[in-house]
Design an enzyme around this catalytic site. Structure first.
Site, PDB file in Angstrom:
ATOM      1  N   TYR A   1       0.846  -1.180   0.000  1.00  0.00           N
ATOM      2  CA  TYR A   1       0.000   0.000   0.000  1.00  0.00           C
ATOM      3  C   TYR A   1       0.890   1.240   0.000  1.00  0.00           C
ATOM      4  CZ  TYR A   1      -4.381  -2.401   1.398  1.00  0.00           C
ATOM      5  OH  TYR A   1      -5.508  -3.181   1.457  1.00  0.00           O
TER       6      TYR A   1
ATOM      7  N   GLU B   1      -5.633  -1.460   8.653  1.00  0.00           N
ATOM      8  CA  GLU B   1      -5.526  -1.294  10.109  1.00  0.00           C
ATOM      9  C   GLU B   1      -4.593  -0.137  10.464  1.00  0.00           C
ATOM     10  OE1 GLU B   1      -7.253  -4.360   8.795  1.00  0.00           O
ATOM     11  OE2 GLU B   1      -5.142  -4.884   8.894  1.00  0.00           O
TER      12      GLU B   1
ATOM     13  N   ASN C   1      -9.667   0.548  -2.976  1.00  0.00           N
ATOM     14  CA  ASN C   1      -9.365  -0.620  -2.139  1.00  0.00           C
ATOM     15  C   ASN C   1     -10.640  -1.143  -1.509  1.00  0.00           C
ATOM     16  OD1 ASN C   1      -7.361  -2.400  -0.859  1.00  0.00           O
ATOM     17  ND2 ASN C   1      -8.110  -1.469   1.034  1.00  0.00           N
ATOM     18  N   GLU C   2     -11.045  -2.345  -1.901  1.00  0.00           N
ATOM     19  CA  GLU C   2     -12.281  -2.951  -1.413  1.00  0.00           C
ATOM     20  C   GLU C   2     -13.418  -1.929  -1.417  1.00  0.00           C
ATOM     21  OE1 GLU C   2     -11.040  -6.777   1.205  1.00  0.00           O
ATOM     22  OE2 GLU C   2     -11.228  -4.912   2.343  1.00  0.00           O
TER      23      GLU C   2
ATOM     24  N   GLU D   1      -5.402 -10.513  -1.748  1.00  0.00           N
ATOM     25  CA  GLU D   1      -5.201 -10.470  -0.291  1.00  0.00           C
ATOM     26  C   GLU D   1      -5.551 -11.840   0.247  1.00  0.00           C
ATOM     27  OE1 GLU D   1      -6.816  -7.492   2.233  1.00  0.00           O
ATOM     28  OE2 GLU D   1      -6.377  -5.835   0.850  1.00  0.00           O
TER      29      GLU D   1
ATOM     30  N   TYR E   1       0.707  -9.929  12.802  1.00  0.00           N
ATOM     31  CA  TYR E   1      -0.276 -10.522  11.888  1.00  0.00           C
ATOM     32  C   TYR E   1      -0.163 -12.043  11.774  1.00  0.00           C
ATOM     33  CZ  TYR E   1      -3.933  -9.677   8.437  1.00  0.00           C
ATOM     34  OH  TYR E   1      -5.150  -9.616   7.781  1.00  0.00           O
TER      35      TYR E   1
END
EC number: 3.2.1.23
Length: 574
Positions: free
Chosen positions: A53, A99, A156-157, A233, A300
């Site tokens: 990103y 996030e 993005n989404e 993703e 993560y």
């Protein structure tokens, strides 16, 4: 030069079928001196592409103050990807979620009431200027110009948020006008509505999911009838929030899902290959009816842990990838245990009494009205006739410490939905408010921070406030501590190292606050857990004497800085 395009069923590299095997590394979550190491380890797992990103609010936290150097040197990051012989996928948003605080959107953009992620003309002016800045870096690094970039993502989404096709068309036009010639993609979760709303016919649709690969690729194929299937993703883990558990996914199950995906011939980008850290104040927050700020670690449960070391998932994924592509024989070196030791901390004084510019108004000013980007604002007011009673605040964003005449009374927490507290009689009321992280998705983007709405004492408006923004990084750097102050305490200490080294700072005996090593802002700590350690990257340390500064908001159970030999990220779900 090499070409990269979309064929009838596959990606084509110089006209030959090509499978993208990518992994996500966010340059803004990794110390720049460690970028090369993380990229190289991705290649050693068998990946051929790095995806990242671009965080707009990291590059332009204040309007017009664009920065693409140091931590924000996207060009250098992409050059390091190329130097490793790998390709790159760039996802500039403008919204990224990730996030990351405010979903990557600058506070100056989201706080003025404009309709976000839409074709609102004023919003598009700023978004277009941002994208052109990013593409000045990306365009000359495309694969057909000798660089690594093979794909660029639009938004993005978006299907989870809106369906403004004019907005998407504008982003595409800006992207193409800026010289981006590689294929353009979108990503959405594989539901019919999200895939339909989140893209355009001329954009290549990809999916985001972490399980039931065959089923979800079938849904994607209905909406993308030609060209390669891609999960851009592939969720191999999850993120943590304060007060929760450390989230992990079963290694064997994740590897099996990856195997199922690759067996279909699909391409993949593993989210995350290496998560890194929300250094400083960069963590986001969730709010699905209850506000939950996210922790400093962005480990993560990825193939590389927070400190960049291979996990069992690294080797399991590597074995799966080896069934479908050539994998280098070389393996990453085994990292030694980090130095383990303790050093005493000395109280340096109170730090929330630090002198700062203050605004005096009838009602408290929000962080946003103050143009304040740090974590704290101190609010002070004289109590009318010295009265106490029931104090009620419309909304606290996000955590407030209440004191009267310097004596702590209690806290008001957004997470608990607190609004009221009983205060004793006294001369002066102080409320110290922390922004714990901005929500990173949906329609809470850009909401104001601070004491929001009306404030009453025994039902009567409480007015005549002084609002003082506190820049925690500046306070730590300047040693702006007051020996006679009554507020929270700052603590300092020193320790020696033979050479720079990764360290894991143990915060189990502290309460809540911020920590710095040699001026490097490690981030937030909190006994609320689950995270126990703060990752100190080796480049932030030096051989010889190192200095630690701790800005504690409550109390240290032990005035000691202890360092552990490894990460301690908290209890996990069984």
């Amino acid at each position: 030069m090499t070409s990269f395009s979309i064929g009838d069923t596959e990606f084509l590299r110089d006209g030959r079928p090509h499978r993208v095997l990518a992994g996500a590394i966010h340059y803004f979550r990794v110390h720049p001196d460690q970028w090369q190491d993380r990229i190289r380890k991705a290649r050693l797992m068998g990946l051929n592409t790095i995806e990242t990103y671009v965080a707009w609010n990291a590059h332009e936290p204040r309007r017009g103050e664009w920065d693409a150097t140091g931590w924000n040197d996207l060009g250098r990051f992409l050059d390091l990807v190329a130097a490793e012989g790998m390709d790159a996928i760039v996802r500039p948003g403008p919204y990224i979620c990730a996030e990351w605080h405010n979903g990557g959107l600058p506070v100056w953009l989201t706080g003025d009431g404009r309709e976000l992620r839409s074709s609102d003309p004023s919003y598009l002016v700023d978004v277009s200027a941002y994208l052109r800045r990013v593409y000045e870096i990306v365009a000359p690094r495309q694969i057909d110009r000798g660089g690594p970039v093979v794909l660029v993502q639009i938004e993005n989404e978006y299907g989870a948020y809106g369906s403004d096709k004019d907005y998407l068309r504008t982003l595409v036009a800006v992207t193409r006008d800026a010289g981006i010639t590689v294929p353009l993609t979108t990503v959405d979760q594989p539901t019919d509505q999200m895939l339909a709303d989140g893209s355009l016919p001329e954009l290549h649709k990809t999916g985001s999911f972490g399980s039931r690969s065959t089923e979800r690729l079938a849904t994607l194929r209905r909406h993308q009838p030609t060209g390669p299937l891609m999960c851009s993703e592939f969720w191999d883990g999850w993120f943590d929030w304060w007060g929760g558990v450390h989230h992990t996914t079963d290694t064997a199950a994740a590897a099996s899902d990856l195997d199922d995906l690759l067996a279909t011939g699909a391409s993949v980008s593993i989210y995350m290959f290496h998560g890194g850290t929300n250094f400083g104040l960069t963590n986001g927050a969730n709010d699905k009816g209850r506000y939950l700020p996210l922790v400093t670690s962005y480990d993560y449960d990825a193939p590389l842990d927070e400190a960049g070391n291979p996990t069992a998932k690294f080797f399991a994924f590597r074995d799966v990838i080896a069934k479908y592509a050539a994998v280098p024989e070389e393996l990453p070196a085994v990292a030694p245990e980090a130095p383990a030791f303790s050093v005493p901390l000395i109280r340096a004084g109170a730090w929330t009494d630090a002198a700062a510019s203050a605004a005096r108004t009838e009602h408290p000013l929000s962080f946003d009205a103050l143009g304040h980007l740090s974590a704290l604002v101190r609010y002070d007011v004289v109590l009318p006739d010295g009265r106490g009673g029931q104090l009620v605040v419309d909304d606290v964003r996000d955590l407030a410490w209440v004191s009267v005449d310097g004596v702590p009374i209690g806290t008001l927490a957004r997470t608990r939905h607190d609004r009221a507290i009983t205060i004793p009689a006294g001369a002066a009321l102080r409320i110290l408010v922390e922004d714990q992280g901005r929500v990173n998705y949906d329609h809470r983007l850009g909401e104001e921070k601070g004491l929001i709405g009306a404030i009453t004492l025994n039902g009567e408006p409480l007015t005549g406030w002084t609002s003082t923004p506190l820049d925690v990084a500046a306070i730590a750097a300047s040693d702006s501590f007051t020996a006679t102050g009554t507020g929270p305490s700052a603590w300092t200490g020193t320790f020696d190292l033979d050479a720079p080294a990764d360290l894991f700072l143990d915060t189990a005996e502290w309460s809540k606050g911020y920590a710095f090593v040699n001026g490097f802002f490690l981030g937030r700590y909190w006994r609320n857990g689950p995270t126990r350690t703060m990752y100190v990257p080796a480049p932030a340390t030096v051989g010889g004497e190192n200095r630690i500064v701790v800005l504690e908001l409550e109390q240290l159970l032990s005035p000691t800085a202890a360092f552990l030999p490894a990460l301690s990220l908290g209890v996990t779900e069984e």
